[in-house]
Design an enzyme around this catalytic site. Structure first.
Site, PDB file in Angstrom:
ATOM      1  N   GLY A  10       0.778  -1.325  -0.102  1.00  0.00           N
ATOM      2  CA  GLY A  10      -0.021   0.031  -0.057  1.00  0.00           C
ATOM      3  C   GLY A  10       0.813   1.146  -0.146  1.00  0.00           C
ATOM      4  O   GLY A  10       1.649   1.553  -0.684  1.00  0.00           O
ATOM      5  N   SER A  11       0.556   2.116   0.838  1.00  0.00           N
ATOM      6  CA  SER A  11       1.190   3.198   1.015  1.00  0.00           C
ATOM      7  C   SER A  11       2.799   3.429   1.306  1.00  0.00           C
ATOM      8  O   SER A  11       3.483   4.290   1.126  1.00  0.00           O
ATOM      9  CB  SER A  11       0.771   4.146   2.264  1.00  0.00           C
ATOM     10  OG  SER A  11       0.897   3.592   3.466  1.00  0.00           O
ATOM     11  N   GLU A  79       3.178   1.003  11.410  1.00  0.00           N
ATOM     12  CA  GLU A  79       2.245   0.097  11.423  1.00  0.00           C
ATOM     13  C   GLU A  79       1.223  -0.250  12.541  1.00  0.00           C
ATOM     14  O   GLU A  79       0.425  -1.094  12.595  1.00  0.00           O
ATOM     15  CB  GLU A  79       2.583  -1.108  10.442  1.00  0.00           C
ATOM     16  CG  GLU A  79       3.207  -0.852   9.242  1.00  0.00           C
ATOM     17  CD  GLU A  79       2.147  -0.253   8.153  1.00  0.00           C
ATOM     18  OE1 GLU A  79       0.955  -0.159   8.572  1.00  0.00           O
ATOM     19  OE2 GLU A  79       2.632  -0.221   6.871  1.00  0.00           O
TER      20      GLU A  79
END
Length: 127
Positions: A10-11, A79
């Site tokens: 993802g990012s 995260e």
């Protein structure tokens, strides 16, 4: 220095907002890759996606990096490892036809809990 393989989807990928965390002299892009198993689902939390295990899911495409302990610690912090995501070893297939065995074990961040199911716009949380 211990190195770790990390699969990002993802990012953290190149060109996205959190890539700065993984972009360093202490990290190397190994290859494009995807999860070997097709038992993942991806959901959007607005500015970033999140992945969780689902029997009727699909494989996730992303990038495979080799990182050192310091970057691993930064990734765990970003995260929220153990609070929002959990870091789990998964099998990923490297996109490199020259390799005899393109499957490797790599860390991947998965949602700690499956997201709520929604029907008619109302969130339903299953116990």
């Amino acid at each position: 220095m211990n190195n770790h393989l990390v699969f990002v989807y993802g990012s953290l990928k190149s060109g996205f907002c959190n890539h700065r965390v993984i972009e360093s002299d202490n990290s190397t892009l190994v290859a494009q890759a995807k999860t070997q198993d097709g038992n993942f689902m991806m959901v959007s939390y607005g500015v970033y996606p999140a992945v969780y295990r689902e029997n009727d899911g699909f494989a996730i495409s992303g990038e495979l990096y080799e990182v050192d302990n310091t970057i691993m610690e930064h990734l765990d912090q970003l995260e929220s490892n153990g609070r929002f995501y959990r870091r789990e070893l998964v099998d990923v297939v490297v996109d490199d036809d020259s390799l005899e065995n393109p499957t490797v074990k790599a860390w991947m961040y998965l949602l700690l809990r499956e997201p709520p199911r929604c029907w008619d716009g109302i969130a339903q949380v299953e116990d």
